[in-house]
Design a protein around this motif. Structure first.
Motif, PDB file in Angstrom:
ATOM      1  N   TYR A  17     -39.684 -36.671 -61.015  1.00 49.76           N
ATOM      2  CA  TYR A  17     -39.072 -36.918 -59.705  1.00 49.76           C
ATOM      3  C   TYR A  17     -39.547 -35.931 -58.647  1.00 49.76           C
ATOM      4  O   TYR A  17     -39.501 -36.223 -57.453  1.00 49.76           O
ATOM      5  CB  TYR A  17     -37.554 -36.872 -59.827  1.00 49.76           C
ATOM      6  N   GLY A  18     -40.035 -34.758 -59.099  1.00 51.79           N
ATOM      7  CA  GLY A  18     -40.636 -33.840 -58.130  1.00 51.79           C
ATOM      8  C   GLY A  18     -41.896 -34.440 -57.527  1.00 51.79           C
ATOM      9  O   GLY A  18     -42.159 -34.329 -56.326  1.00 51.79           O
ATOM     10  N   SER A  19     -42.680 -35.093 -58.408  1.00 52.35           N
ATOM     11  CA  SER A  19     -43.884 -35.758 -57.912  1.00 52.35           C
ATOM     12  C   SER A  19     -43.515 -36.881 -56.955  1.00 52.35           C
ATOM     13  O   SER A  19     -44.153 -37.077 -55.912  1.00 52.35           O
ATOM     14  CB  SER A  19     -44.696 -36.303 -59.099  1.00 52.35           C
ATOM     15  N   MET A  20     -42.484 -37.633 -57.348  1.00 53.25           N
ATOM     16  CA  MET A  20     -42.023 -38.713 -56.467  1.00 53.25           C
ATOM     17  C   MET A  20     -41.551 -38.167 -55.120  1.00 53.25           C
ATOM     18  O   MET A  20     -41.832 -38.729 -54.059  1.00 53.25           O
ATOM     19  CB  MET A  20     -40.879 -39.477 -57.142  1.00 53.25           C
ATOM     20  N   ALA A  21     -40.815 -37.048 -55.176  1.00 55.35           N
ATOM     21  CA  ALA A  21     -40.312 -36.460 -53.937  1.00 55.35           C
ATOM     22  C   ALA A  21     -41.458 -36.016 -53.038  1.00 55.35           C
ATOM     23  O   ALA A  21     -41.403 -36.171 -51.810  1.00 55.35           O
ATOM     24  CB  ALA A  21     -39.399 -35.280 -54.260  1.00 55.35           C
ATOM     25  N   LEU A  22     -42.526 -35.448 -53.675  1.00 58.00           N
ATOM     26  CA  LEU A  22     -43.678 -35.019 -52.885  1.00 58.00           C
ATOM     27  C   LEU A  22     -44.328 -36.208 -52.200  1.00 58.00           C
ATOM     28  O   LEU A  22     -44.705 -36.140 -51.019  1.00 58.00           O
ATOM     29  CB  LEU A  22     -44.680 -34.297 -53.798  1.00 58.00           C
ATOM     30  N   ILE A 237     -49.246 -45.926 -55.915  1.00 58.39           N
ATOM     31  CA  ILE A 237     -49.299 -44.704 -56.732  1.00 58.39           C
ATOM     32  C   ILE A 237     -47.913 -44.373 -57.280  1.00 58.39           C
ATOM     33  O   ILE A 237     -47.747 -43.972 -58.434  1.00 58.39           O
ATOM     34  CB  ILE A 237     -49.859 -43.536 -55.903  1.00 58.39           C
ATOM     35  N   ALA A 238     -46.856 -44.540 -56.457  1.00 57.87           N
ATOM     36  CA  ALA A 238     -45.490 -44.225 -56.889  1.00 57.87           C
ATOM     37  C   ALA A 238     -45.054 -45.140 -58.020  1.00 57.87           C
ATOM     38  O   ALA A 238     -44.398 -44.708 -58.979  1.00 57.87           O
ATOM     39  CB  ALA A 238     -44.538 -44.356 -55.701  1.00 57.87           C
ATOM     40  N   ILE A 239     -45.438 -46.426 -57.970  1.00 57.23           N
ATOM     41  CA  ILE A 239     -45.062 -47.359 -59.041  1.00 57.23           C
ATOM     42  C   ILE A 239     -45.708 -46.956 -60.356  1.00 57.23           C
ATOM     43  O   ILE A 239     -45.072 -46.952 -61.415  1.00 57.23           O
ATOM     44  CB  ILE A 239     -45.459 -48.790 -58.636  1.00 57.23           C
ATOM     45  N   ILE A 240     -46.981 -46.611 -60.294  1.00 56.82           N
ATOM     46  CA  ILE A 240     -47.686 -46.187 -61.509  1.00 56.82           C
ATOM     47  C   ILE A 240     -47.046 -44.930 -62.091  1.00 56.82           C
ATOM     48  O   ILE A 240     -46.834 -44.796 -63.304  1.00 56.82           O
ATOM     49  CB  ILE A 240     -49.177 -45.961 -61.201  1.00 56.82           C
ATOM     50  N   LEU A 241     -46.691 -43.975 -61.201  1.00 60.86           N
ATOM     51  CA  LEU A 241     -46.087 -42.725 -61.654  1.00 60.86           C
ATOM     52  C   LEU A 241     -44.731 -42.974 -62.308  1.00 60.86           C
ATOM     53  O   LEU A 241     -44.383 -42.362 -63.326  1.00 60.86           O
ATOM     54  CB  LEU A 241     -45.958 -41.772 -60.469  1.00 60.86           C
ATOM     55  N   CYS A 242     -43.929 -43.882 -61.755  1.00 60.55           N
ATOM     56  CA  CYS A 242     -42.616 -44.215 -62.337  1.00 60.55           C
ATOM     57  C   CYS A 242     -42.772 -44.801 -63.741  1.00 60.55           C
ATOM     58  O   CYS A 242     -41.990 -44.490 -64.653  1.00 60.55           O
ATOM     59  CB  CYS A 242     -41.879 -45.201 -61.431  1.00 60.55           C
ATOM     60  N   PHE A 243     -43.757 -45.654 -63.942  1.00 62.90           N
ATOM     61  CA  PHE A 243     -43.982 -46.262 -65.264  1.00 62.90           C
ATOM     62  C   PHE A 243     -44.340 -45.192 -66.290  1.00 62.90           C
ATOM     63  O   PHE A 243     -43.827 -45.184 -67.415  1.00 62.90           O
ATOM     64  CB  PHE A 243     -45.085 -47.316 -65.158  1.00 62.90           C
ATOM     65  N   ILE A 244     -45.225 -44.284 -65.889  1.00 67.35           N
ATOM     66  CA  ILE A 244     -45.615 -43.201 -66.808  1.00 67.35           C
ATOM     67  C   ILE A 244     -44.407 -42.340 -67.148  1.00 67.35           C
ATOM     68  O   ILE A 244     -44.193 -41.947 -68.304  1.00 67.35           O
ATOM     69  CB  ILE A 244     -46.753 -42.361 -66.187  1.00 67.35           C
ATOM     70  N   LEU A 245     -43.589 -42.008 -66.138  1.00 65.52           N
ATOM     71  CA  LEU A 245     -42.406 -41.180 -66.359  1.00 65.52           C
ATOM     72  C   LEU A 245     -41.433 -41.869 -67.309  1.00 65.52           C
ATOM     73  O   LEU A 245     -40.837 -41.237 -68.194  1.00 65.52           O
ATOM     74  CB  LEU A 245     -41.720 -40.897 -65.018  1.00 65.52           C
ATOM     75  N   TYR A 246     -41.237 -43.176 -67.170  1.00 64.53           N
ATOM     76  CA  TYR A 246     -40.326 -43.932 -68.038  1.00 64.53           C
ATOM     77  C   TYR A 246     -40.775 -43.837 -69.501  1.00 64.53           C
ATOM     78  O   TYR A 246     -39.977 -43.569 -70.397  1.00 64.53           O
ATOM     79  CB  TYR A 246     -40.279 -45.382 -67.570  1.00 64.53           C
ATOM     80  N   ARG A 247     -42.051 -44.057 -69.758  1.00 59.25           N
ATOM     81  CA  ARG A 247     -42.575 -44.006 -71.124  1.00 59.25           C
ATOM     82  C   ARG A 247     -42.461 -42.593 -71.696  1.00 59.25           C
ATOM     83  O   ARG A 247     -42.207 -42.403 -72.877  1.00 59.25           O
ATOM     84  CB  ARG A 247     -44.052 -44.438 -71.118  1.00 59.25           C
ATOM     85  N   PHE A 248     -42.617 -41.604 -70.807  1.00 56.99           N
ATOM     86  CA  PHE A 248     -42.589 -40.209 -71.226  1.00 56.99           C
ATOM     87  C   PHE A 248     -41.181 -39.781 -71.650  1.00 56.99           C
ATOM     88  O   PHE A 248     -41.000 -39.059 -72.631  1.00 56.99           O
ATOM     89  CB  PHE A 248     -43.108 -39.344 -70.074  1.00 56.99           C
ATOM     90  N   ALA A 249     -40.149 -40.238 -70.918  1.00 62.64           N
ATOM     91  CA  ALA A 249     -38.767 -39.803 -71.168  1.00 62.64           C
ATOM     92  C   ALA A 249     -38.057 -40.658 -72.204  1.00 62.64           C
ATOM     93  O   ALA A 249     -37.124 -40.196 -72.875  1.00 62.64           O
ATOM     94  CB  ALA A 249     -37.976 -39.834 -69.857  1.00 62.64           C
TER      95      ALA A 249
END
Length: 743
Positions: A17-22, A237-249
């Motif tokens: 979420y820090g990346s998302m916030a940035l 870019i934000a959508i791709i990052l959210c997908f990666i974060l979901y799989r990670f957590a």
């Protein structure tokens, strides 16, 4: 600084979420920058370019309007048009020029400013030449016929091209004016060229401003397109990052949930986990709460055992007395405790009320004795430290005041003045407001409690009005070193009503005794009056037989009066009848109290007396509180006149206002009628004797001297006998009245 645990869900979420916030910050910065740029360009168009074009066009239209009006004047000679030309220059042309002057400072094209300056000079020359044409105009030639309906390009009632219209008007005027009107050529010669040049310059300036507005519009659309491209890229870019974060957590959260499920399963089977599993993430907090729950469940068992034993003040806390279970169990314990406490308070109140009732019944004949026992019992029963009681009574001026009748443990210096006026101090204020007053912060040196060890100021006092039937009969004040509970204050207020009722009863007894004393005084007054009557009747002469007969009749009447008793009636302060007893109703010949209730006292007197000043003064004195007593002439229902002996007395409320006027009376009509008869007979006898004496004196004196002497002796003897009979009659009447207990 705390070390970051990359295994925790929080850390992983913080990274994602820090990346998302940035990214969001970047998007917001770009967005705000583009919006600011677009708004700046839009404001330039809306607030400068567009208004400038509008006012340039308005200035151009104003000059044309003035030329058309001038041409109309040259053709018609209507002087009103001259005034209209001046108004056009002031309201249209000058107004537009002032607006352009305020906007041109924001123009960034020097060519536009130069063109506008030329327009200004041309406008001044046109205005000057128009004035010269007006001064040179001559009238008296032929008429010129010009109608807009002859214009070939008009469509219905609408003209779309004003420039073409102006050219058509100029051509028509030029063609007709050379033959029909001498003023037609003035406009062509002096203004046509200047006006055409003005229109040309104005059109150029208008076109330049329009081109600049269109150029700014192109810039705005280009900036919008760039903004859309950048924003779309960042969103992808934000959508791709959210997908990666979901799989990670997801993997870490599932492992922690499995561990948590195992612990909860053990607890659901009624067992307490022996070991503490760990997940090295935020779920460790939930595992700690599970073990805390286990400890609280053990406390529930111990809590139930303590409550079952009746121990409501146990220190055992379940769930820290919070949450549904903890709150419910705590409320259950508090409810059971309250039930026990309410039972104790109820027993305490009932016992106090019973003991207090015994005191009120035992000491209900004397205010001072009653007050002393009441305040002593109250202070001791409440475990208070001091108290006092004030009773409402009249002061030396006849006004209502609060008199101190008893105290308990008070410093007597506080009550050097034992009388308190309504509104004076806290006690006087409670009396006026009829509301209890509870104070926990006492004024300095208000009261002190004295003992062998010294003095101390109580912590709180409670002042209660003694009210019965909405009337305040006194005030009770109690002080203590502690604080009064709500139940104790309610107990004091409840027994205060009983005290007021007892005080009311004692006061009624005292008032009855006072009325009895007044009745005895009236008896003494009547005796004195009767003595004077006997002295005035020494010369009365009448026959012994008549006196005996009169005495017998009067004795019979007095016997009837004794059986009838005393009459009683109540009046409102305005004289309206409130109520009356049966004796009064029968005395005046009525059947029931409803016949006279609500009617005025004047129904018992003659119309002449009712309309007299004496009658008004009679009621005025009563309303002023003056007692009216004596023998009164009154009239019954059928109009018969009677004589009644009585007294009018006023009753006041706690505010010293007269609320009722009462009258006690008895019928003395027969006595006064008989006395009137005796007086009439006396006058008749005296007149007869005087006539006899006069006749004797007119006769020869020789042989009549002895007769005159005899007559005088006879007269003296008759008077003595009449006096004796009258004294006997009065003594008999007095005896009857004394037996009745009236005066």
């Amino acid at each position: 600084m705390k070390k970051l645990n990359f295994n925790s869900i929080k850390s992983r979420m913080m990274i994602g979420y820090g990346s998302m916030a940035l990214l969001i910050v970047i998007v917001v910065f770009i967005t705000l920058s583009q919006i600011a740029n677009i708004m700046e360009m839009g404001n330039d168009v809306l607030e400068n370019k567009q208004p400038s074009r509008m006012y340039v066009d308005a200035m151009k239209s104003g000059v044309r309007h003035s030329n058309v009006t001038l041409q109309s004047y040259l053709l018609s000679g209507n002087d009103k048009l001259k005034k209209e030309i001046d108004d056009i220059w002031k309201k249209e042309i000058q107004s537009s020029k002032d607006s352009i002057d305020s906007l041109k400072t924001y123009w960034d094209n020097p060519e536009n400013i130069i063109i506008y300056e030329k327009l200004t000079r041309l406008a001044d020359r046109i205005k000057k030449n128009q004035q010269e044409v007006l001064n040179s105009a001559q009238f008296g030639g032929g008429d010129i016929s010009l109608s807009l309906y002859d214009y070939p390009n008009i469509e219905g009632d609408t003209i779309y091209d004003t420039n073409d219209l102006q050219n058509w008007i100029d051509d028509e005027l030029g063609n007709q004016s050379s033959n029909n009107n001498p003023n037609g050529l003035l406009y062509e010669e002096n203004l046509k060229a200047l006006s055409d040049e003005f229109d040309e310059k104005a059109s150029v300036l208008f076109s330049n401003l329009e081109k600049e507005s269109l150029a700014i519009g192109d810039k705005i659309f280009a900036a919008r397109d760039r903004f859309i491209i950048v924003e779309s890229t960042i969103v992808i870019i934000a959508i791709i990052l959210c997908f990666i974060l979901y799989r990670f957590a997801r993997k870490q959260i599932k492992s922690s949930i499995d561990t948590l499920q195992d612990e909860v399963k053990i607890l659901s089977e009624g067992n307490i986990p022996e070991t503490k599993a760990q997940t090295n993430d935020e779920f460790d907090i939930i595992l700690e709460e599970i073990h805390t729950l286990s400890g609280n469940l053990a406390n529930v068992k111990n809590f139930a055992l303590e409550v079952g034993k009746g121990s409501f003040d146990s220190d055992i806390s379940v769930f820290n007395n919070q949450g549904d279970i903890g709150t419910s169990l705590a409320e259950m314990r508090d409810s059971l405790k309250n039930v026990s406490e309410e039972a104790r308070i109820r027993n305490w109140t009932n016992k106090g009320s019973a003991e207090f009732g015994d005191i009120l019944r035992k000491f209900n004949n004397n205010i001072s004795e009653l007050s002393e026992h009441v305040i002593t019992f109250m202070v001791k029963y409440l475990n208070a430290n001091q108290g006092s009681i004030f009773i409402v009574d009249e002061d030396e001026n006849g006004d209502e005041a609060l008199h101190l009748t008893a105290t308990y443990a008070y410093d007597r210096k506080k009550f050097i003045e034992k009388t308190i006026q309504p509104g004076q101090g806290l006690v006087g204020q409670v009396y006026l407001e009829k509301q209890s007053l509870y104070m926990k912060e006492l004024p300095e040196n208000y009261i002190s409690i004295t003992s062998g060890l010294g003095k101390a100021t109580p912590k709180s006092i409670f002042i209660v009005p003694l009210i019965a039937n909405d009337t305040v009969y006194g005030v009770i004040e109690i002080g203590t070193f502690t604080e009064f509970t709500e139940n104790e204050r309610k107990f004091i207020e409840d027994v205060g009503e009983n005290i007021a009722s007892s005080v009311q009863s004692v006061k009624i007894n005292e008032r009855t005794n006072k009325l009895l004393e007044e009745s005895q005084e009236m008896t003494e007054q009547m005796r004195s009056q009767e003595e004077e009557m006997r002295q005035n009747m020494e010369e009365l002469q009448a026959t012994q037989e008549e006196m005996e007969r009169s005495q017998k009749e009067n004795n019979e009447r007095l016997t009837a009066m004794e059986k009838s008793g005393m009459a009683y009636v109540e009046f409102a302060p305005n004289g309206d009848i409130v109520t009356a007893d049966e004796t009064f109703i029968r005395l005046f010949g009525y059947n029931s109290v409803d016949e006279i209730k609500g009617r005025h006292h004047r129904i018992f007197v003659s119309d002449e007396y009712a309309n007299s000043d004496d009658y008004q003064a009679f009621w005025g004195n009563l309303r002023a509180g003056k007692i009216q007593s004596g023998v009164f002439d009154r009239y019954t229902k059928n109009g018969s006149k009677i004589h009644i002996k009585g007294s009018y007395t006023v009753l006041r409320n706690q505010n010293d206002e007269i609320t009722k006027i009462i009258k006690f009376a008895f019928d003395v009509s027969e006595i006064y009628q008989k006395l009137e008869t005796i007086l009439e007979e006396k006058e008749t006898l005296i007149n007869q004797l005087e006539d006899l004496e006069a006749k004797i004196q007119d006769t020869a004196k020789g042989g009549l001297n002895e007769l005159k002497t005899y007559q005088k002796e006879l007269k003296k003897s008759l008077i003595e006998k009449l006096q004796k009979n009258e004294d006997d009659l009065k003594a008999s009447i007095e005896k009857q009245k004394k037996d009745l207990g009236i005066s």
